[in-house]
Design an enzyme around this catalytic site. Structure first.
Site, short mmCIF file in Angstrom:
data_model
loop_
_atom_site.label_atom_id
_atom_site.label_comp_id
_atom_site.label_asym_id
_atom_site.label_seq_id
_atom_site.Cartn_x
_atom_site.Cartn_y
_atom_site.Cartn_z
N LYS A 1 -5.55 -1.69 1.31
CA LYS A 1 -5.51 -2.14 2.69
C LYS A 1 -6.79 -2.15 2.88
O LYS A 1 -7.30 -3.29 3.82
CB LYS A 1 -4.74 -1.35 3.44
CG LYS A 1 -3.26 -1.44 3.24
CD LYS A 1 -2.70 -0.21 3.86
CE LYS A 1 -1.11 -0.12 3.79
NZ LYS A 1 -0.76 0.74 5.03
N LYS A 53 4.06 3.90 13.27
CA LYS A 53 3.80 5.53 13.94
C LYS A 53 2.35 5.54 14.76
O LYS A 53 2.56 6.11 15.89
CB LYS A 53 3.86 6.60 12.89
CG LYS A 53 3.51 7.83 13.29
CD LYS A 53 3.29 8.94 12.20
CE LYS A 53 4.51 9.09 11.36
NZ LYS A 53 4.38 10.21 10.26
N HIS A 84 24.80 -12.21 -14.89
CA HIS A 84 24.40 -13.45 -15.15
C HIS A 84 22.91 -13.92 -15.27
O HIS A 84 22.41 -14.85 -14.94
CB HIS A 84 25.37 -14.51 -14.47
CG HIS A 84 26.70 -14.52 -14.66
ND1 HIS A 84 27.48 -15.38 -15.85
CD2 HIS A 84 27.48 -13.72 -14.19
CE1 HIS A 84 28.56 -14.91 -15.79
NE2 HIS A 84 28.73 -14.04 -14.86
N GLU A 126 6.83 4.70 -5.04
CA GLU A 126 5.67 5.37 -4.25
C GLU A 126 5.61 7.03 -4.31
O GLU A 126 4.51 7.49 -4.06
CB GLU A 126 6.01 4.82 -2.61
CG GLU A 126 4.63 4.86 -1.87
CD GLU A 126 4.92 4.21 -0.28
OE1 GLU A 126 4.38 3.08 -0.55
OE2 GLU A 126 5.50 4.86 0.52
N GLU A 182 0.29 -5.30 9.48
CA GLU A 182 1.29 -6.30 9.26
C GLU A 182 2.29 -6.18 10.58
O GLU A 182 2.82 -7.17 10.94
CB GLU A 182 1.92 -6.16 7.92
CG GLU A 182 1.24 -6.26 6.67
CD GLU A 182 0.67 -5.17 6.19
OE1 GLU A 182 0.21 -4.95 5.07
OE2 GLU A 182 0.70 -3.92 7.14
N GLY A 222 7.19 7.55 5.46
CA GLY A 222 7.85 6.35 5.72
C GLY A 222 9.19 6.16 5.01
O GLY A 222 10.22 5.81 5.43
N ARG A 223 9.03 6.66 3.73
CA ARG A 223 10.07 6.25 2.84
C ARG A 223 11.44 7.20 3.13
O ARG A 223 12.21 6.94 2.33
CB ARG A 223 9.48 6.15 1.41
CG ARG A 223 8.88 7.42 0.86
CD ARG A 223 8.23 6.97 -0.18
NE ARG A 223 7.36 8.12 -1.06
CZ ARG A 223 6.30 8.45 -0.56
NH1 ARG A 223 5.66 7.70 0.49
NH2 ARG A 223 5.52 9.62 -0.84
#
Length: 542
Positions: free
Chosen positions: A509, A212, A389, A358, A218, A272-273
């Site tokens: 951060k 944004k 398994h 979050e 990152e 964001g999510r």
């Protein structure tokens, strides 16, 4: 405009007190006890919304529990809080923002104005621009710098800018354009971007940079690495034909070399999510086409409409959220396993980790007071039958009780012999054994030697919600994601927390930037003793 949150401490409500007493009275009552001799229970505890059949009969609930949970929702003003969210009031209190992901999927003609801005018109303007671009890439009308059509799309983002598109692509891969390769880069580990482009041709690769602000560390580090890779092969002039942006920072997008005509925006009322159905979904739209993407939005909207209008006793997201509160606060269950019996949903548990943890991983109420009760559960999982398994041993016989969401797709897009019935049989068997268990008498009746009987007893009483759909198409995926979004909202409203901020991710951060300055020598600094020791060790090994 700000609005008043659900008031005070939920534990002070009458319904909370009643639920506490009910949990105590049910302490020795198992799901098996509730199910045996009650053939009507599955029908009574199954609801349907937007093609999703939600069976809560394997949950450790009674009619009294369900009625009291609905009373709790009423006392906490959950539905009024829902209506404030959907109307655009600023229910994200700590950031003074509206929470309008539902507006991203409202059809044309549904008006919505927020803070004097025609939000509905803005959303559809972006959608139309996305559609034109996606159609151009898919048809070959959009060409790279050398005149070749795009054969690979690499989405560069992190958090919701990666998890949503990556999950959606995997989920809808059957309906995607197989002539285009899709890759997703999020980790600042150089291996991620290096492996993503290793076998790609710069001349036929398109990068979508999703940030944004166009400053996310990152994402921009990976984007600059991708840019260098492209420029080394095709030159600076190629950047504008091989990079597009999902951002609102036109200045930085232009400085990167991207034509702002190929910048697709979204808004601060989209977390964001909650953004996979915004411009963040551009890679999804290229994969499944603009028509398929609008089917995805239609599924979201169908669940939004159900959540907004269904009576409380039939409202699937409300019930799902309330049962999550029951399990967390009254049964003391700390974790939920998401078990999709569909390989296409292999990234869905990871997607839900962010959505739920979050959103509701909070220890302070909206009014600033510390919470005195448990909030968000830990979400995790793996597709069946792989998980069987791996970690199901702990689910069945471990000392920690884990609740589970088992997701079943009835009709496979890749039918091979009896494989799909085999898959579904495993899902239903695991749901049954988790909930009902297997007694010592039943184990012994199978002829098990006495010494082995205790080892083969399954205690059961592990709560399970079983969600079944006909087919995993775009509409269904949208509805499924919206179901969890609204369930998360319900939980947050009950707990009186802000489900839409994420301050907990910010401090790490900031500290990382300080350590980076020390590691690179650009801004030497000193930290706590353990960190200084680790920095010295890193330098000795690097």
């Amino acid at each position: 405009m700000t609005t008043q949150p659900p008031a005070g401490d939920p534990t002070a409500t009458e319904a909370w007190s009643v639920l506490t007493d009910l949990a105590r009275s049910l302490s020795t009552t198992t799901i098996r006890d509730l199910s045996e001799g009650n053939s009507e229970r599955p029908a009574m505890l199954t609801r349907e919304a937007a093609g999703i059949h939600a069976d809560f009969s394997r949950q450790r609930v009674t009619a009294d529990v369900m009625n009291s949970l609905l009373s709790l929702a009423d006392e906490r003003g959950v539905l009024a809080w829902r209506d404030r969210m959907l109307s655009g009031e600023h229910i994200n209190i700590t950031e003074n923002r509206a929470v309008l992901h539902a507006a991203l999927r409202a059809p044309v003609g549904v008006p919505l104005e927020v803070d004097g801005q025609d939000v509905a018109s803005d959303v559809h303007d972006v959608l139309d621009r996305m559609s034109a671009f996606a159609d151009a890439v898919r048809s070959g009308a959009w060409l790279g710098a050398t005149g070749e059509r795009i054969a690979a799309v690499v989405n560069i983002g992190i958090g919701g800018s990666d998890l949503g598109p990556a999950m959606a692509y995997q989920a809808l891969r059957h309906d995607s354009d197989r002539d285009i390769t899709f890759r997703f880069v999020s980790n600042v580990d150089p291996t991620d971007i290096s492996e993503a482009v290793r076998d790609l041709d710069p001349a036929t690769t398109l990068f979508i940079v999703a940030s944004k602000t166009f400053t996310t560390l990152e994402t921009m580090t990976n984007a600059q690495t991708a840019r260098s890779w492209l420029v080394a092969a095709l030159g600076e002039a190629a950047v504008s034909r091989h990079f597009v942006a999902v951002s609102t920072n036109a200045e930085k997008v232009s400085a990167f070399g991207i034509d702002t005509a190929n910048m697709f925006g979204f808004w601060d009322w989209v977390g964001g999510r909650y953004s996979m159905d915004s411009a963040i979904g551009l890679s999804t739209m290229i994969a499944i086409g603009s028509t398929g993407f609008r089917d995805l939005l239609a599924g979201f909207h169908a669940m939004d409409t159900h959540f907004a209008t269904a009576a409380p006793q039939n409202n699937v997201p409300l019930i799902m959220g309330l049962i999550a509160v029951w399990n967390r606060n009254f049964l003391g269950i700390e974790t939920t396993a998401v078990l999709p019996y569909s390989q296409y949903l292999s990234r869905f548990p990871a997607y839900l980790q962010q959505l739920t943890m979050e959103s509701n991983g909070k220890s302070v109420r909206l009014d600033g007071a510390p919470v005195t009760y448990e909030t968000g559960a830990i979400f995790w999982g793996e597709p069946g039958t792989n998980g069987q398994h791996s970690f199901y041993q702990l689910l069945h016989q471990g000392t920690s009780t884990v609740s589970s969401d088992v997701i079943v797709v009835a009709r496979s897009d890749n039918p091979v012999g009896d494989m799909q019935p085999m898959l579904v049989a495993n899902a239903l068997a695991q749901a049954s054994v988790l909930a009902l268990g297997r007694t010592a008498a039943e184990v012994a009746a199978d002829g098990t030697p006495d010494a082995l009987v205790p080892h083969k007893v399954m205690p059961g009483n592990r709560p399970v919600s079983l969600l079944m759909v006909e087919r995993l198409d775009a509409f269904t995926l949208g509805a499924l994601v919206a179901l969890y979004e609204h369930s998360v909202f319900v939980q947050g409203a009950i707990w009186g927390i802000d489900s839409f901020d994420q301050w907990g991710v910010e401090l790490g951060k900031k500290v990382a930037m300080g350590i980076l300055g020390e590691l690179t020598g650009s801004a030497p600094a000193s930290f706590d003793a353990s960190t200084d020791h680790s920095i010295a060790l890193y330098r000795s090994l690097a």
